[in-house]
Scaffold this active site. Structure first.
Site, PDB file in Angstrom:
ATOM      1  N   HIS A  38      -4.433   3.257   2.059  1.00 25.59           N
ATOM      2  CA  HIS A  38      -3.716   3.831   1.134  1.00 25.59           C
ATOM      3  C   HIS A  38      -4.594   3.856  -0.532  1.00 25.59           C
ATOM      4  CE1 HIS A  38      -2.256   6.436   3.555  1.00 25.59           C
ATOM      5  NE2 HIS A  38      -1.211   5.488   4.290  1.00 25.59           N
ATOM      6  N   GLU A  93       0.727  -1.047  -0.108  1.00 25.81           N
ATOM      7  CA  GLU A  93       0.146   0.074   0.351  1.00 25.81           C
ATOM      8  C   GLU A  93       0.723   1.494  -0.046  1.00 25.81           C
ATOM      9  OE1 GLU A  93      -2.010   1.474   3.017  1.00 25.81           O
ATOM     10  OE2 GLU A  93      -0.656   1.419   4.504  1.00 25.81           O
TER      11      GLU A  93
HETATM   12 FE   LIG Z   1      -2.334   1.537   5.729  1.00 26.58          FE
HETATM   13 FE   LIG Z   2       1.025   1.197   5.443  1.00 25.20          FE
END
Ligand SMILES: [Fe+2]
Ligand SMILES: [Fe+2]
Length: 273
Positions: free
Chosen positions: A68, A39
């Site tokens: 994210h 991420e």
């Molecule tokens: Fe995260």
């Molecule tokens: Fe992370």
């Protein structure tokens, strides 16, 4: 079967070190399968198709993500089309991406992975426990070796998920907080557990970001660019030994490799066979 789960890959230092380290680890640790949370791969937030390709080429079989996930919008077509990367399963049904992924290990055994977001100090998401139940129902008959990535801020949330899924999955492994914890154990029913496997990126940092940016901003409230740091790059993760026939974990080991550790490993003769 031996599965390596790698924690949040952070920025160019994380991706570069992963590419250097993973082929060595696969050989020397006799790994059959590799899962990674990516991420933070694109400069600390999100993932791009190009980085996804690099991570997969390094030897990662399945990729999980977290809060994210959509920070780099160009990843969305990959999330819709590719069957080796998944979104958090407790995101809205219309959010792009799959709720779980399955791929064959070296011996052909199917291994599944999925991730869910915790709800404490994080964005509002659907219930992670019910989402995990839904995924496990979908996986019936598809895979017995199942790794759940519990992407959460609070250790209590992670333990709750461990106890919710014990005896039903091979491992519940934590990500998101980027700091490895020391509580690895195999729960009742053969579920390996670790609150956080640690990040793969620069440790001379605040969770991967430059100390000289995050610290003054935190103290003065004056914003600055939280660029990814560069010093002391390491790969954090956990190696789980799983019975391929039952999916039960027999052992879990925390791993944290730096350049020195990797060089030492690479200089040893790999195991025979
Ligand atoms: Fe995260
Ligand atoms: Fe992370």
């Amino acid at each position: 079967m031996r599965i390596l789960f790698i924690g949040d890959i952070v920025g160019p230092p994380g991706v570069t070190f992963l590419r250097e380290a993973l082929p060595v680890l696969i050989r020397h640790e006799r790994l059959d399968f590799v899962i990674a949370n990516a991420e933070n791969a694109a400069n600390g937030t999100g993932l791009t198709p190009n980085l996804y390709k690099k991570i997969r080429e390094a030897g990662v079989d399945l990729v999980t993500l977290g809060d994210h996930i959509y920070k780099k919008a160009e990843i969305i077509p990959t999330l819709n089309a590719d069957d080796r990367v998944c979104k958090p399963a407790n995101f809205p049904p219309d959010a792009p991406g799959r709720e779980y992924v399955v791929a064959p290990a070296k011996d052909g055994t199917p291994v599944a992975a999925f991730c869910v977001l915790g709800r404490t100090f994080m964005r509002s998401v659907d219930c992670p426990f019910r989402a995990a139940d839904r995924v496990l129902k979908e996986l019936e008959g598809k895979a017995r070796c199942i790794v759940a990535d519990m992407h959460a801020e609070a250790t209590a949330d992670k333990y709750l998920m461990g106890h919710h899924l014990k005896g039903r999955v091979s491992a519940v492994l934590g990500t998101h907080t980027h700091v490895q914890t020391a509580d690895e154990h195999v729960m009742e029913g053969g579920t390996a557990f670790l609150c956080d496997v640690g990040m793969t990126g620069p440790y001379e940092s605040i969770l991967g970001r430059r100390i000289d940016r995050v610290l003054p901003t935190t103290i003065t409230f004056v914003p600055s660019a939280f660029d990814v740091a560069t010093g002391d790059v390491r790969l954090g993760g956990a190696i789980v030994d799983v019975d391929a026939a039952t999916g039960r974990a027999a052992a879990i080991r925390r791993v944290m490799f730096d350049e020195k550790g990797l060089a030492a490993l690479a200089s040893e003769e790999p195991f025979a066979g």
